[in-house]
Scaffold this active site. Structure first.
Site, PDB file in Angstrom:
ATOM      1  N   ASN A 214       0.773  -1.137  -0.128  1.00  0.00           N
ATOM      2  CA  ASN A 214      -0.068  -0.056  -0.028  1.00  0.00           C
ATOM      3  C   ASN A 214       0.935   1.199  -0.022  1.00  0.00           C
ATOM      4  O   ASN A 214       2.125   1.149  -0.010  1.00  0.00           O
ATOM      5  CB  ASN A 214      -0.952  -0.059   1.137  1.00  0.00           C
ATOM      6  N   ASP A 283      -4.796  -6.159   4.459  1.00  0.00           N
ATOM      7  CA  ASP A 283      -5.966  -6.974   4.827  1.00  0.00           C
ATOM      8  C   ASP A 283      -6.177  -8.270   4.383  1.00  0.00           C
ATOM      9  O   ASP A 283      -6.691  -9.261   4.919  1.00  0.00           O
ATOM     10  CB  ASP A 283      -7.240  -6.287   4.426  1.00  0.00           C
ATOM     11  N   LYS A 293       9.092 -16.996 -10.500  1.00  0.00           N
ATOM     12  CA  LYS A 293       8.133 -15.797 -11.247  1.00  0.00           C
ATOM     13  C   LYS A 293       7.123 -16.443 -11.972  1.00  0.00           C
ATOM     14  O   LYS A 293       7.304 -17.319 -12.698  1.00  0.00           O
ATOM     15  CB  LYS A 293       9.318 -14.857 -12.078  1.00  0.00           C
ATOM     16  N   PHE A 327      -4.641   3.065  14.227  1.00  0.00           N
ATOM     17  CA  PHE A 327      -4.916   4.112  13.394  1.00  0.00           C
ATOM     18  C   PHE A 327      -6.087   3.686  12.446  1.00  0.00           C
ATOM     19  O   PHE A 327      -5.968   2.525  12.190  1.00  0.00           O
ATOM     20  CB  PHE A 327      -3.584   4.361  12.423  1.00  0.00           C
ATOM     21  N   LYS A 341     -14.289   0.982  14.616  1.00  0.00           N
ATOM     22  CA  LYS A 341     -12.875   0.308  14.675  1.00  0.00           C
ATOM     23  C   LYS A 341     -12.542   0.331  16.041  1.00  0.00           C
ATOM     24  O   LYS A 341     -11.961  -0.830  16.409  1.00  0.00           O
ATOM     25  CB  LYS A 341     -11.795   0.908  13.738  1.00  0.00           C
ATOM     26  N   LYS A 345     -12.099  -3.351  17.755  1.00  0.00           N
ATOM     27  CA  LYS A 345     -10.615  -3.872  18.387  1.00  0.00           C
ATOM     28  C   LYS A 345     -10.420  -3.682  19.624  1.00  0.00           C
ATOM     29  O   LYS A 345      -9.070  -4.056  19.978  1.00  0.00           O
ATOM     30  CB  LYS A 345      -9.642  -3.138  17.299  1.00  0.00           C
TER      31      LYS A 345
END
Length: 407
Positions: A214, A283, A293, A327, A341, A345
């Protein structure tokens, strides 16, 4: 917060210079000892006498106008300042600051000071958006100069857009918040505490040359780790893929995947006092990782993904004495998702931001965050450097841990 603080107020030559009178007055009313330095262009818009009357101090504009033979004026002001505030700051002065030029009293003082510097830009909308101006502001931001973003509206030139100097009341509030954060973020605030910070983005391998990741740069987590160390904590930094190097002097462990990060955090979990999950953990991961490969075949390719371990959730299930901060990087409905969240959590705090907002996001050196607890919004922080946000967040956490007694 400003009582007894020495603020050097730099006034440069834009129409917004007229706001400097109100700004100076409000700073003095808050208890600050204000010393004004004007550029020659600023004196075309407002007089020295006005600012002298409001500040109750002599106003300086000429480097060579030495009134006391016992001192060098710009050095004395540079050394005395608790904060140097440039408001308004023209594109010209911002350029001088970025390139280290010193051809007048204000720019010379800026080079000589070691005090923190805060800048309130004011200029035409096209000037503000010019690549040179934007690059100069980025340079100053990297050096730790604090920016007070200009507002949007009708400008003196007749254009409508961004470039109007923020109102004096708002600037004073930002200055007060700065000193409040500085006092709260005292060096020993986390003395004796063990702090674990995760940072960066995880890498989930598809094959030896491809992976899923990301946009996380690692800057926010690195800023937190650095600030925690400065506050006296024993810091363990666990980081994935980042755009920058981890801070010097911090015990840092590189990892790749979500699973590796989870195992690394678990090694320190039981002995930790504060754990801050600033990493952007994938995720999902590929169900299978090819050993060689994958060759291109056909027009499409199907990749099966499976859920990764939810590190924050697992820690929330097993926490005892630990203070846990997560976060939430969102693109919409920030408050709704952040509260959800935090509840799911079992975190103590959630730091949420809209990564699409200007001045926020993964690769930016600044951020805009909201901090939530189970009762709702704890604090909303405006555009600030990630270093400043880190210090403020740790101050909040330290206060909560102290209130809990055993933390």
């Amino acid at each position: 917060m400003l009582n007894g603080k020495t603020i050097v107020l730099g006034v440069t030559g834009g129409i917004a210079a007229f706001k400097a009178a109100s700004l100076c007055s409000k700073l003095v009313q808050k208890g600050a000892d204000v010393h004004v330095i004007m550029t020659s262009s600023a004196k075309q818009f407002i007089t020295e006498l006005t600012l002298q009357s409001l500040s109750k101090n002599a106003v300086f504009s000429d480097t060579f106008d030495e009134r006391d033979p016992a001192v060098v004026s710009h050095i004395r002001l540079a050394d005395a300042a608790d904060l140097v505030l440039i408001a308004p700051a023209t594109a010209n002065m911002i350029g001088k600051m970025a390139h280290g030029l010193a051809d007048d009293m204000l720019s010379t003082t800026l080079l000589a000071t070691t005090a923190p510097v805060m800048v309130a830009p004011a200029m035409n909308v096209h000037m503000y958006g010019h690549p040179a101006v934007q690059e100069n502001m980025k340079t100053l931001d990297r050096r730790g100069v604090m920016m007070i973003e200009p507002g949007e509206g009708l400008l003196a030139c007749g254009y409508v857009g961004k470039g109007r100097m923020e109102e004096p009341e708002t600037i004073v509030a930002v200055v007060e918040q700065y000193f409040a954060r500085k006092e709260q973020a005292e060096p020993g605030l986390l003395q004796g505490k063990k702090v674990v910070v995760t940072s960066g983005g995880t890498i989930e391998r598809i094959d030896p040359v491809r992976y899923i990741t990301n946009d996380s740069s690692g800057k926010m987590g690195f800023a937190i780790a650095k600030a925690a160390r400065e506050m006296g904590a024993d810091v363990r930094l666990i980081y994935g893929r980042t755009d920058v190097a981890p801070p010097a002097g911090v015990d840092a462990e590189p990892v790749q995947s979500a699973e590796e990060m989870y195992r690394a955090v678990l090694k320190h979990w039981e002995s930790s006092d504060l754990v801050i999950k600033a990493a952007a953990v994938a995720d999902y991961r590929p169900a299978e990782t090819a050993s060689s490969k994958i060759k291109k075949k056909g027009d499409t390719m199907t990749l099966e993904l499976v859920k990764t371990v939810d590190i924050l959730e697992e820690l929330g299930k097993s926490k005892t004495h630990q203070f846990l901060i997560g976060f939430a990087a969102e693109t919409h409905d920030v408050e709704t998702y952040a509260k959800d969240k935090l509840r799911r959590k079992n975190a103590d705090l959630i730091v949420a931001n809209d990564v699409t907002a200007e001045g926020a996001g993964f690769r930016s050196d600044t951020n805009i965050v909201q901090v939530f607890d189970e009762a709702g919004l704890v604090e909303q922080m405006p555009v600030m450097s990630k270093d400043d946000i880190a210090r403020r967040l740790l101050a909040i956490a330290a206060g909560r841990m102290k209130e809990a007694g055993n933390r």
